[in-house]
Design a protein around this motif. Structure first.
Motif, PDB file in Angstrom:
ATOM      1  N   THR A  27       0.687  -1.315  -0.083  1.00  0.00           N
ATOM      2  CA  THR A  27      -0.326   0.209   0.278  1.00  0.00           C
ATOM      3  C   THR A  27       0.938   1.455   0.283  1.00  0.00           C
ATOM      4  O   THR A  27       0.565   2.064  -0.700  1.00  0.00           O
ATOM      5  N   GLN A  60      -5.907   0.981  -2.499  1.00  0.00           N
ATOM      6  CA  GLN A  60      -7.166   0.957  -1.580  1.00  0.00           C
ATOM      7  C   GLN A  60      -8.147   0.499  -1.902  1.00  0.00           C
ATOM      8  O   GLN A  60      -8.647  -0.670  -1.805  1.00  0.00           O
ATOM      9  N   TRP A  66      -7.964  -3.504  -2.595  1.00  0.00           N
ATOM     10  CA  TRP A  66      -8.173  -4.204  -1.565  1.00  0.00           C
ATOM     11  C   TRP A  66      -9.284  -4.511  -1.284  1.00  0.00           C
ATOM     12  O   TRP A  66      -9.848  -5.597  -0.834  1.00  0.00           O
ATOM     13  N   TRP A  92     -10.564  -7.110  -3.739  1.00  0.00           N
ATOM     14  CA  TRP A  92      -9.985  -8.083  -3.864  1.00  0.00           C
ATOM     15  C   TRP A  92     -10.677  -9.382  -2.475  1.00  0.00           C
ATOM     16  O   TRP A  92     -11.269 -10.070  -2.493  1.00  0.00           O
ATOM     17  N   VAL A 130      -5.793 -13.654  -0.766  1.00  0.00           N
ATOM     18  CA  VAL A 130      -4.495 -12.425  -0.416  1.00  0.00           C
ATOM     19  C   VAL A 130      -4.274 -13.425   1.372  1.00  0.00           C
ATOM     20  O   VAL A 130      -4.844 -13.318   1.518  1.00  0.00           O
ATOM     21  N   ARG A 185      -1.854 -12.303   4.097  1.00  0.00           N
ATOM     22  CA  ARG A 185      -1.247 -10.496   4.762  1.00  0.00           C
ATOM     23  C   ARG A 185      -0.305 -11.443   5.059  1.00  0.00           C
ATOM     24  O   ARG A 185      -0.390 -11.815   6.334  1.00  0.00           O
ATOM     25  N   ALA A 217       0.227  -3.313   5.612  1.00  0.00           N
ATOM     26  CA  ALA A 217      -1.214  -3.178   5.127  1.00  0.00           C
ATOM     27  C   ALA A 217      -0.651  -3.900   3.838  1.00  0.00           C
ATOM     28  O   ALA A 217      -0.935  -3.056   2.291  1.00  0.00           O
ATOM     29  N   LYS A 267      -1.277  -6.543  -8.333  1.00  0.00           N
ATOM     30  CA  LYS A 267      -1.700  -6.254  -7.982  1.00  0.00           C
ATOM     31  C   LYS A 267      -3.139  -5.886  -7.632  1.00  0.00           C
ATOM     32  O   LYS A 267      -4.049  -5.617  -6.663  1.00  0.00           O
TER      33      LYS A 267
END
Length: 387
Positions: free
Chosen positions: A40, A53, A56, A59, A71, A73, A129, A350
């Motif tokens: 990010t 953002q 995200w 996703w 995804v 993290r 993030a 991404k």
């Protein structure tokens, strides 16, 4: 990008056909290799952050619909000298948007991330993030969901010609003609060939070869309170490379070169193992990895403790590069009826979830509220940017 757009349009009740010259999840383009980084605090520019953002959020929508994690993290670690792009760019993006991040001294890096062999003048920036997107799994999930919503998917059928038209653009698949209200073109490395004018934008859109390497872990990293994150590292000579924590139960780590040093970029003859600027005919595919590639990746992997000196396997892929290394998303006036997404320059996957949403909205509604203005295919023209 195409699979994401297909799913969103089908989900919303649009009659839609997806044409794929291979099969979803194939290894002939730029979306294979088991893992892609999402981060990010975007070192390529703070202006990307709102789009990350949005990605995200998109996703998460796909994960919920698919019923499976796509995804992971892990956090992300940027490494290099304080004035390097990886460090200064990440900090600038984080500070501009108020993103949580940590500055790590060499001592803190040694304690928290002992896998990395650091020079005394190098530092780190960590952000939570960030993590790993699973490319093949994501594509297969989007296509499966699109089919369930009524989309038709033509596999192993190549588009041979696209005819722009404001009301009824046409796509030719061999001798078969498809007429549509709109056509979304997400052809990756084949985009310049299908739409030849695209190859000349901004001075030239080009396709280049890159190589990924998987290195066997010979020693587990010392146990710390911090799991191993994805990372990118700026070398003193300007080489930017990246890597992933093990995705196969602690057996291997994967690394790749994103950008070569300025000396390699400007050299008339590439040194052995250099990839920058090596052109690729997408129909033939990138040249298979060789011993020079293994040696070059091994030089970089020496920056990691506890890994073998040479990769146990490698894979080639293609970068479709624009002159400014930003994306192409939107429409061209001389290509009516078409919506384009391409030129992702090695850092686009991404964003696939948000790109899919953006091009679906542009095709269906003629506009999107996602921040794609900086990717306008007309940006090299004189005059104001298009909406």
């Amino acid at each position: 990008m195409g699979s994401q757009a297909l799913w969103r349009l089908a989900r919303d009740g649009v009659d839609v056909i997806g044409v794929e010259q291979f099969s979803p999840g194939h290894d002939r383009g730029s979306s294979h290799g088991e893992s892609r980084i999402i981060r990010t605090s975007y070192l390529e520019g703070a202006e990307y952050v709102p789009f990350v953002q949005a990605a995200w959020r998109a996703w998460a929508e796909l994960e919920e619909a698919a019923g499976s994690p796509l995804v992971i993290r892990s956090g992300a670690l940027m490494l290099g000298r304080p004035d390097s792009g990886a460090i200064s760019g990440s900090i600038a993006a984080a500070e501009h948007h108020g993103l949580a991040h940590e500055h790590l001294s060499p001592t803190a890096l040694a304690e928290r991330h002992p896998r990395h062999v650091m020079r005394s003048d190098e530092v780190g920036v960590f952000e939570d993030a960030a993590g790993v997107v699973l490319p093949e799994a994501s594509i297969l999930a989007a296509v499966r969901l699109a089919r369930q919503s009524g989309a038709r998917v033509w596999n192993h059928q190549a588009v041979t010609r696209i005819e722009p038209d404001p009301d009824s653009p046409r796509v030719w698949v061999g001798d078969t003609q498809i007429r549509a209200r709109r056509v979304i073109v997400t052809a990756g490395a084949w985009l310049p060939g299908l739409l030849p004018g695209i190859a000349d934008l901004g001075g030239g859109v080009r396709v280049e070869r890159r190589v990924l390497g998987w290195f066997r872990i010979t020693e587990p990293a010392p146990r710390t309170a911090h799991p191993e994150p994805v990372f990118a590292r700026d070398e003193p000579d300007g080489t930017l490379w990246y890597g992933f924590p093990s995705m196969d139960g602690g057996r291997t780590v994967k690394i790749g070169v994103h950008a070569e040093s300025p000396e390699v970029r400007s050299a008339a003859v590439r040194p052995p193992g250099a990839q920058w600027g090596e052109p690729v005919d997408p129909d033939a595919g990138p040249r298979p990895p060789d011993a020079a590639d293994a040696h070059r990746l091994g030089e970089l992997a020496a920056g990691l403790r506890g890994v073998a000196p040479l990769p146990e396997r490698m894979a080639s892929c293609m970068y479709t590069m624009t002159p400014d290394e930003h994306f192409l998303i939107g429409r061209r006036d001389e290509l009516p009826g078409l919506v384009l997404a391409g030129g992702f320059s090695g850092h686009g996957f991404k964003f696939a979830s948000a790109v899919g949403r953006a091009v679906a909205e542009l095709a269906r509604d003629g506009h999107t509220d996602l921040p794609v203005g900086m990717f306008d295919p007309h940006r090299w023209d004189a005059g104001p940017a298009r909406p």
